[in-house]
Scaffold this active site. Structure first.
Site, short mmCIF file in Angstrom:
data_model
loop_
_atom_site.label_atom_id
_atom_site.label_comp_id
_atom_site.label_asym_id
_atom_site.label_seq_id
_atom_site.Cartn_x
_atom_site.Cartn_y
_atom_site.Cartn_z
N HIS A 155 19.78 46.00 12.01
CA HIS A 155 18.55 45.30 11.65
C HIS A 155 17.36 45.91 12.38
CE1 HIS A 155 20.40 43.21 15.07
NE2 HIS A 155 19.18 42.88 15.45
N ARG B 172 17.83 33.06 19.53
CA ARG B 172 19.05 33.73 19.05
C ARG B 172 20.26 33.27 19.85
NH1 ARG B 172 19.37 40.19 19.63
NH2 ARG B 172 19.73 39.51 21.75
N ASP C 135 23.28 44.56 17.49
CA ASP C 135 23.04 43.95 18.79
C ASP C 135 24.06 44.37 19.86
OD1 ASP C 135 20.70 42.61 18.17
OD2 ASP C 135 21.74 40.87 17.37
N HIS D 207 19.05 48.88 14.81
CA HIS D 207 20.14 48.71 15.78
C HIS D 207 21.06 47.59 15.35
CE1 HIS D 207 17.32 45.55 16.89
NE2 HIS D 207 18.31 44.96 17.55
C1 SIN Z 1 16.96 41.08 17.10
O1 SIN Z 1 16.83 42.30 17.19
O2 SIN Z 1 18.05 40.54 17.22
C2 SIN Z 1 15.73 40.23 16.84
C3 SIN Z 1 15.32 40.26 15.40
C4 SIN Z 1 14.01 39.56 15.14
O3 SIN Z 1 13.35 39.13 16.09
O4 SIN Z 1 13.64 39.45 13.97
#
Ligand code: SIN
Length: 278
Positions: free
Chosen positions: A250, A264, A108, A106
């Protein structure tokens, strides 16, 4: 590689031909203007950059993010302390309920009309083994389509909805009605085309039959699963990853049982558009 204004040797080391670079010689607690400019340039060139072994806390992560762009609040979850209101925790494994569908390819928050341009993720607590994150180039995903299929999807739109990835409804859902985005978006800074549908939030391709959608949408999402357009990062505590949501997707592996905690912060993006010819 170059000496930055602070007299530190700074280097950008590409990790694969398509995506990813490590940046060494920068301290994200106190980056110079030149460092910020170089990081931005590296991000645009390599789509995701990794800055290992940084000594950031939430406040420093928020300060650094504000140097790189306009910070925005993530609509779900709790923000950080007063000095870092936009830094949110992502906790998985251990006693934590499974947080989200981060173990699905996905980009974000594409359920937003103006999805975040950039995400900045910092590793706080990690399993001894596992919990790597992968990124794939959305430019390379688009370029991997045959010209016939590219022409077919070039002018299509798709509907994205937050309801697709979270089963239980929350009041936040009311703020984000389903939204249409181009299937192929043009990167606002480089003019490159990128495939912009994902398994977490894209509900359906618009203007095709249900049956056509059932075949076409997974076929497009599947383009991100090609190992030769991906980079994989094995985290150590303190590592920071900065990625461009307009040109990547990602996937956070969920191959561990113990607690994993990341923090994040998001940078504001604009409305995806499809224009230009590159
Ligand atoms: C995310 O999907 O933004 C998190 C990625 C992660 O926890 O490695």
């Amino acid at each position: 590689m170059w000496w930055n204004a602070a007299g530190v040797f700074m280097e950008v080391r590409p990790l694969t031909p398509q995506i990813g670079a490590v940046v060494v010689g920068v301290d994200l607690r106190a980056p110079t203007d030149g460092d910020v400019e170089s990081l931005h340039e590296a991000l645009i060139d390599h789509l995701v950059v990794f800055v290992p072994a940084q000594d950031l806390d939430d406040a420093a992560q928020q300060r650094f993010a504000a140097r790189l762009g306009e910070v925005e609040q993530f609509p779900f979850g709790e923000g950080g302390p007063p000095e870092a209101p936009d830094v949110h925790a992502i906790v998985t494994g251990g006693d934590a309920p499974k947080y989200s569908n981060a173990d699905v390819w996905h980009s974000d928050a594409t359920f937003m009309a103006e999805p975040p341009a950039v995400s900045i993720l910092r590793a706080v607590e990690l399993p001894p083994l596992g919990g790597d994150t992968l990124w794939a180039s959305a430019h390379a995903a688009y370029d991997s389509l045959s010209s016939m299929v590219a022409r077919l999807v070039d002018d299509m739109t798709a509907t994205h909805s937050v309801a697709k990835s979270s089963a239980h409804r929350s009041p936040v859902h009311e703020r984000f009605p389903p939204v249409q985005h181009p299937v192929v978006r043009t990167h606002p800074e480089t003019g490159r085309r990128a495939l912009f549908v994902n398994r977490n939030f894209t509900v359906r391709l618009d203007g095709v039959t249900e049956r056509e959608n059932e075949v076409l949408l997974p076929m497009l999402c599947d383009r991100f699963a090609q190992p030769d357009i991906q980079v994989r990062w094995r985290w150590s505590p303190g590592d920071v990853a900065i990625w461009d949501n307009r040109s990547t997707q990602h996937y956070a592996t969920f191959d561990y049982a113990v607690r994993r905690e990341m923090r994040r912060i998001l940078l504001r993006g604009d409305r995806p558009v499809r224009e230009g010819t590159k």
